[in-house]
Design a protein around this motif. Structure first.
Motif, PDB file in Angstrom:
ATOM      1  N   ASP A  38    -111.793  33.396  -0.690  1.00 41.02           N
ATOM      2  CA  ASP A  38    -112.282  32.387   0.301  1.00 41.02           C
ATOM      3  C   ASP A  38    -113.290  31.527  -0.610  1.00 41.02           C
ATOM      4  OD1 ASP A  38    -112.669  31.072   2.573  1.00 41.02           O
ATOM      5  OD2 ASP A  38    -114.853  32.152   2.781  1.00 41.02           O
ATOM      6  N   ALA A  39    -114.197  31.998  -1.459  1.00 40.10           N
ATOM      7  CA  ALA A  39    -115.137  31.190  -1.970  1.00 40.10           C
ATOM      8  C   ALA A  39    -114.568  30.619  -3.014  1.00 40.10           C
ATOM      9  CB  ALA A  39    -116.318  32.231  -2.446  1.00 40.10           C
ATOM     10  N   ILE A  40    -113.827  31.239  -3.905  1.00 36.42           N
ATOM     11  CA  ILE A  40    -113.231  30.492  -5.048  1.00 36.42           C
ATOM     12  C   ILE A  40    -112.396  29.440  -4.672  1.00 36.42           C
ATOM     13  CG2 ILE A  40    -111.359  31.129  -6.899  1.00 36.42           C
ATOM     14  CD1 ILE A  40    -114.340  32.283  -7.299  1.00 36.42           C
ATOM     15  N   LEU A  41    -111.458  29.802  -3.393  1.00 38.45           N
ATOM     16  CA  LEU A  41    -110.402  28.743  -3.193  1.00 38.45           C
ATOM     17  C   LEU A  41    -111.232  27.683  -2.439  1.00 38.45           C
ATOM     18  CD1 LEU A  41    -107.459  27.919  -2.207  1.00 38.45           C
ATOM     19  CD2 LEU A  41    -108.057  29.017  -0.212  1.00 38.45           C
ATOM     20  N   GLY A  42    -112.397  27.649  -1.707  1.00 39.22           N
ATOM     21  CA  GLY A  42    -113.289  26.561  -1.450  1.00 39.22           C
ATOM     22  C   GLY A  42    -113.864  25.799  -2.554  1.00 39.22           C
ATOM     23  N   ALA A  43    -114.243  26.351  -3.639  1.00 35.21           N
ATOM     24  CA  ALA A  43    -114.799  25.813  -4.821  1.00 35.21           C
ATOM     25  C   ALA A  43    -113.688  25.338  -5.391  1.00 35.21           C
ATOM     26  CB  ALA A  43    -115.317  26.831  -5.681  1.00 35.21           C
ATOM     27  N   ALA A  44    -112.544  25.563  -5.657  1.00 35.16           N
ATOM     28  CA  ALA A  44    -111.492  25.085  -6.515  1.00 35.16           C
ATOM     29  C   ALA A  44    -110.957  23.631  -5.799  1.00 35.16           C
ATOM     30  CB  ALA A  44    -110.351  25.830  -6.792  1.00 35.16           C
ATOM     31  N   VAL A  45    -110.956  23.659  -4.488  1.00 36.70           N
ATOM     32  CA  VAL A  45    -110.615  22.642  -3.742  1.00 36.70           C
ATOM     33  C   VAL A  45    -111.739  21.412  -3.748  1.00 36.70           C
ATOM     34  CG1 VAL A  45    -109.774  21.845  -1.331  1.00 36.70           C
ATOM     35  CG2 VAL A  45    -108.927  23.944  -2.340  1.00 36.70           C
ATOM     36  N   ALA A  46    -112.848  22.112  -3.533  1.00 37.56           N
ATOM     37  CA  ALA A  46    -114.045  20.806  -3.598  1.00 37.56           C
ATOM     38  C   ALA A  46    -113.981  20.380  -4.888  1.00 37.56           C
ATOM     39  CB  ALA A  46    -115.375  21.748  -3.318  1.00 37.56           C
ATOM     40  N   ASP A  47    -113.814  20.793  -5.912  1.00 41.48           N
ATOM     41  CA  ASP A  47    -113.729  20.348  -7.445  1.00 41.48           C
ATOM     42  C   ASP A  47    -112.552  19.407  -7.422  1.00 41.48           C
ATOM     43  OD1 ASP A  47    -114.118  19.940 -10.060  1.00 41.48           O
ATOM     44  OD2 ASP A  47    -113.305  21.381 -10.635  1.00 41.48           O
ATOM     45  N   TYR A  48    -111.790  19.633  -6.889  1.00 41.74           N
ATOM     46  CA  TYR A  48    -110.396  18.847  -6.878  1.00 41.74           C
ATOM     47  C   TYR A  48    -110.728  17.446  -6.071  1.00 41.74           C
ATOM     48  CZ  TYR A  48    -105.500  17.259  -5.874  1.00 41.74           C
ATOM     49  OH  TYR A  48    -104.301  16.567  -5.552  1.00 41.74           O
ATOM     50  N   LEU A  49    -110.963  17.621  -4.766  1.00 42.09           N
ATOM     51  CA  LEU A  49    -111.297  16.443  -3.999  1.00 42.09           C
ATOM     52  C   LEU A  49    -112.432  15.844  -4.618  1.00 42.09           C
ATOM     53  CD1 LEU A  49    -111.030  18.195  -0.478  1.00 42.09           C
ATOM     54  CD2 LEU A  49    -109.386  16.771  -1.682  1.00 42.09           C
ATOM     55  N   PHE A  50    -113.371  16.248  -5.140  1.00 46.08           N
ATOM     56  CA  PHE A  50    -114.737  15.739  -5.632  1.00 46.08           C
ATOM     57  C   PHE A  50    -114.175  14.372  -6.707  1.00 46.08           C
ATOM     58  CE2 PHE A  50    -118.122  14.881  -8.545  1.00 46.08           C
ATOM     59  CZ  PHE A  50    -119.128  14.567  -7.649  1.00 46.08           C
ATOM     60  N   LYS A  51    -113.278  15.069  -7.483  1.00 44.17           N
ATOM     61  CA  LYS A  51    -112.733  14.229  -8.486  1.00 44.17           C
ATOM     62  C   LYS A  51    -111.600  13.148  -8.137  1.00 44.17           C
ATOM     63  CE  LYS A  51    -113.519  17.622 -12.155  1.00 44.17           C
ATOM     64  NZ  LYS A  51    -113.190  18.806 -12.882  1.00 44.17           N
ATOM     65  N   LYS A  52    -110.743  13.567  -6.964  1.00 43.31           N
ATOM     66  CA  LYS A  52    -109.740  12.756  -6.432  1.00 43.31           C
ATOM     67  C   LYS A  52    -110.313  11.652  -5.816  1.00 43.31           C
ATOM     68  CE  LYS A  52    -105.243  12.570  -5.078  1.00 43.31           C
ATOM     69  NZ  LYS A  52    -104.309  12.303  -6.314  1.00 43.31           N
ATOM     70  N   PHE A  53    -111.406  11.680  -5.169  1.00 45.43           N
ATOM     71  CA  PHE A  53    -111.916  10.788  -4.349  1.00 45.43           C
ATOM     72  C   PHE A  53    -113.371  10.386  -4.556  1.00 45.43           C
ATOM     73  CE2 PHE A  53    -108.961  12.714  -1.607  1.00 45.43           C
ATOM     74  CZ  PHE A  53    -108.111  11.869  -1.277  1.00 45.43           C
ATOM     75  N   PRO A  54    -113.643   9.789  -5.959  1.00 53.59           N
ATOM     76  CA  PRO A  54    -114.838   9.474  -6.506  1.00 53.59           C
ATOM     77  C   PRO A  54    -115.888   8.753  -5.514  1.00 53.59           C
ATOM     78  CG  PRO A  54    -113.234   8.156  -7.538  1.00 53.59           C
ATOM     79  CD  PRO A  54    -112.466   9.136  -6.882  1.00 53.59           C
TER      80      PRO A  54
END
Length: 242
Positions: free
Chosen positions: A63-79
């Motif tokens: 749950d923690a790893i999935l949340g971190a990976a998606v957060a990283d992805y969205l952070f870069k996708k929507f600067p």
């Protein structure tokens, strides 16, 4: 080489390896992690310390790893988007309902081990099992490989980000608006609450003109009702209610 690995394993291990290769794109190095990731507490047996070996700890980690990976992805996708936007979109991707649907789509239901006497249990544990598998991938392959698995194999092929950004995720509100337009009488009922050692599981039922429609599940009343509303919208084919 892969054939030799498969041939040396039991039938259940062969099935598990094939499933992981199919949805993750790699062969597991530590198969025991994935065996544990697919083992639900309903059939887990106590270990030498009297504790049940199930996928709950891996679920917590995943749950923690999935949340971190998606957060990283969205952070870069929507600067240029603020944290409120990023948090909302992440929650739409990794909420229990979305993960259950994703897990069902990629075939987690074929490898999860659970008490199949409980008819609806599989419907509510698939997302948890997927999180546990993410935890297993992290321990087996490391964070970078795990993040690549999450983005390339789970998120990119299965989510339409434009649709997620522009959609209204309040299924209960959408269903109520539809019922008002159609002159239907709608109510939500909590028909069952199951308690286990660490959590509660709510079962919600949508009634339209006193006729039972979608049944939903969640770890609280709100999530169960949202799940029931979502399933009713799908059942009645009224996805576009705005």
């Amino acid at each position: 080489m892969v054939w030799k690995i498969l041939r040396s394993k039991s039938e259940s291990d062969t099935k598990l390896i094939a499933a992981i290769r199919n949805f993750a794109g790699f062969t597991p190095s530590n198969l025991e992690l994935y065996r544990l990731a697919t083992l639900h507490s309903s059939i887990a047996k106590p270990n030498s310390k009297g504790l049940k070996d199930s996928n709950e700890r891996l679920e917590y980690l995943g749950d923690a790893i999935l949340g971190a990976a998606v957060a990283d992805y969205l952070f870069k996708k929507f600067p240029y988007k603020d944290e409120g936007f990023l948090t909302e979109i992440r929650s739409r991707i990794v909420n229990r309902e979305a993960l259950n649907l994703l897990a069902r789509k990629i075939g987690i239901g074929n490898i999860v081990q659970f008490d199949n006497k409980n008819l609806h249990l599989q419907q509510v544990i698939l997302g948890n099992t997927l999180e546990a598998i993410v935890g297993a991938v992290y321990l087996d392959k490391g964070y970078l490989r795990c993040k690549k698995f999450v983005i390339d194999k789970l998120i990119a092929p299965n989510y339409d980000l434009d649709e997620i950004v522009n959609s209204n995720s309040n299924h209960k509100s959408k269903l109520i608006e539809w019922s008002q337009r159609e002159g239907k009488i709608i109510r939500f009922e909590i028909v069952e609450v199951k308690k286990s050692k660490n959590r509660k599981e709510f079962t919600a039922q949508v009634m339209i003109d006193n006729e039972a429609k979608g049944t939903g599940y969640g770890n609280n009343k709100k999530k169960a009702e949202q799940d029931a509303a979502f399933k009713t919208i799908e059942l009645l084919q009224i996805q576009n209610t705005e």
